[in-house]
Design a protein around this motif. Structure first.
Motif, mmCIF file in Angstrom:
data_model
loop_
_atom_site.group_PDB
_atom_site.id
_atom_site.type_symbol
_atom_site.label_atom_id
_atom_site.label_comp_id
_atom_site.label_asym_id
_atom_site.label_seq_id
_atom_site.Cartn_x
_atom_site.Cartn_y
_atom_site.Cartn_z
ATOM 1 N N SER A 151 0.824 -1.205 0.000
ATOM 2 C CA SER A 151 0.000 0.000 0.000
ATOM 3 C C SER A 151 0.862 1.262 0.000
ATOM 4 O O SER A 151 0.486 2.281 -0.593
ATOM 5 C CB SER A 151 -0.947 0.000 1.206
ATOM 6 N N ASN A 155 -0.936 3.627 6.496
ATOM 7 C CA ASN A 155 -0.857 2.267 5.959
ATOM 8 C C ASN A 155 -0.442 1.229 6.991
ATOM 9 O O ASN A 155 -0.890 0.079 6.920
ATOM 10 C CB ASN A 155 0.102 2.241 4.758
ATOM 11 N N GLN A 197 -9.625 -2.094 2.752
ATOM 12 C CA GLN A 197 -8.465 -2.306 1.888
ATOM 13 C C GLN A 197 -8.731 -1.773 0.486
ATOM 14 O O GLN A 197 -7.865 -1.140 -0.134
ATOM 15 C CB GLN A 197 -8.116 -3.797 1.825
ATOM 16 N N ASP A 221 -6.876 1.493 -1.503
ATOM 17 C CA ASP A 221 -6.237 1.417 -2.817
ATOM 18 C C ASP A 221 -6.955 2.264 -3.863
ATOM 19 O O ASP A 221 -6.319 2.846 -4.750
ATOM 20 C CB ASP A 221 -6.198 -0.033 -3.301
#
Length: 314
Positions: A92, A138, A185, A189
């Protein structure tokens, strides 16, 4: 050929490309810093990106190779927690740093004295704070892997809400916990992906207008800013291609109701997300003049030293 052998060879290919590539980029920037005592903001971002990509390849791909060929047993409960946590964090980080790079490059093409140019200068002055913020976001969002990851010896069909990553399982206490983690998640992203795509579109419009303005003029369109902008657009394109597939498979994993998510799907996800970490240094080496000059100088010095050594032994 067994599935594990094929798996091991695929990850070996990523390791063989990604490890030396990222190490070369990091070494080139460190040498440049040693000589010049400073790095441009864009170079500092790329250096940080190469470090994150090196972690992705070294921690995940290399260990997958060792496990696939039975060379090391690194996926105990503790090993799984550590590997998945570091992999997800560095993966990430790679995404967010690519966004920061594209945003900075987008601001760099703004006319001097404009509001956007002032924003670029502000980002450059607070680049260290930007790095820290990205790290905190992150590392915190990767924490579920520490709580729920277990080794494959704990495989049990009674654990219904699990994600199978071949040598490890991530066991969630409920379907709501699994889906909430998955949504977080995907959001983590998707946000930088959308923003970096927008920044790249702005860069492409600028490059197109610039090419129209200098059309027919000798030597037009070859400036350092244009080359850097094209390199960033290439990196973003590679990211969108590979991580788009990765996140599509992740959404599929979350929406298919089954006891254990397919290890094949997880393998494909890891492979595609690791492709960016392995191939992006090739783009950087090919497009970044500072990196290219440093590497070519070291290659010439090595060739000269070898030639001198050969002559001295004759």
């Amino acid at each position: 050929m067994s599935d594990l052998m094929v798996r091991g060879l695929l990850y070996l290919s990523l390791t063989a490309v990604g490890l030396p590539g990222n190490v070369a980029v990091i070494a080139a920037f460190l040498l440049a810093y040693h000589q010049e005592r400073r790095l441009l903001p864009a170079d500092a971002i790329v250096l940080h990106l190469a470090c994150a990509n090196l972690l992705v390849v070294g921690v995940r791909c290399l260990l997958e190779v060792l496990a696939s060929f039975g060379l090391a047993n690194v996926f105990s409960d503790t090993g799984c927690k550590a590997v998945i946590y570091v992999y997800r964090t560095s993966r990430s980080l790679s995404i967010w740093l690519t966004f920061v790079l594209s945003a900075y490059q987008c601001l760099s093409i703004a006319p001097p004295g404009s509001r956007w140019a002032s924003a670029r200068d502000l980002l450059a002055r607070h680049l260290a704070l930007t790095f820290v913020t990205v790290w905190v976001i992150n590392t915190v969002m990767s924490s579920p892997s520490v709580m729920f990851a277990q080794g494959s010896h704990n495989n049990s069909t009674a654990m219904q809400y699990s994600i199978n990553v071949e040598f490890c399982f991530v066991h969630f206490p409920s379907i709501d916990a699994r889906d909430a983690n998955g949504a977080a998640q995907v959001t983590r992203d998707a946000v930088p992906m959308i923003l970096m795509t927008l920044a790249s579109l702005i860069i492409l419009v600028f490059l197109y207008r610039h090419s129209q303005q200098v059309k027919g003029l000798r030597g037009g369109g070859g400036g350092a800013e244009q080359r850097a902008a094209k390199a960033v657009v290439t990196l973003v394109t590679v990211y969108v291609l590979f991580y788009g597939v990765d996140n599509g498979l992740w959404v599929y994993t979350l929406t298919v109701r089954q006891t254990m998510s397919s290890s094949l799907i997880s393998d494909l996800r890891i492979f595609f997300s690791s492709l960016y970490a392995a191939l992006s240094p090739m783009v950087i080496i090919a497009s970044n003049r500072k990196v290219k000059n440093q590497l070519s100088c070291r290659a010439q010095e090595k060739a000269t030293l070898e030639k001198a050594t050969t002559l001295s032994t004759m």
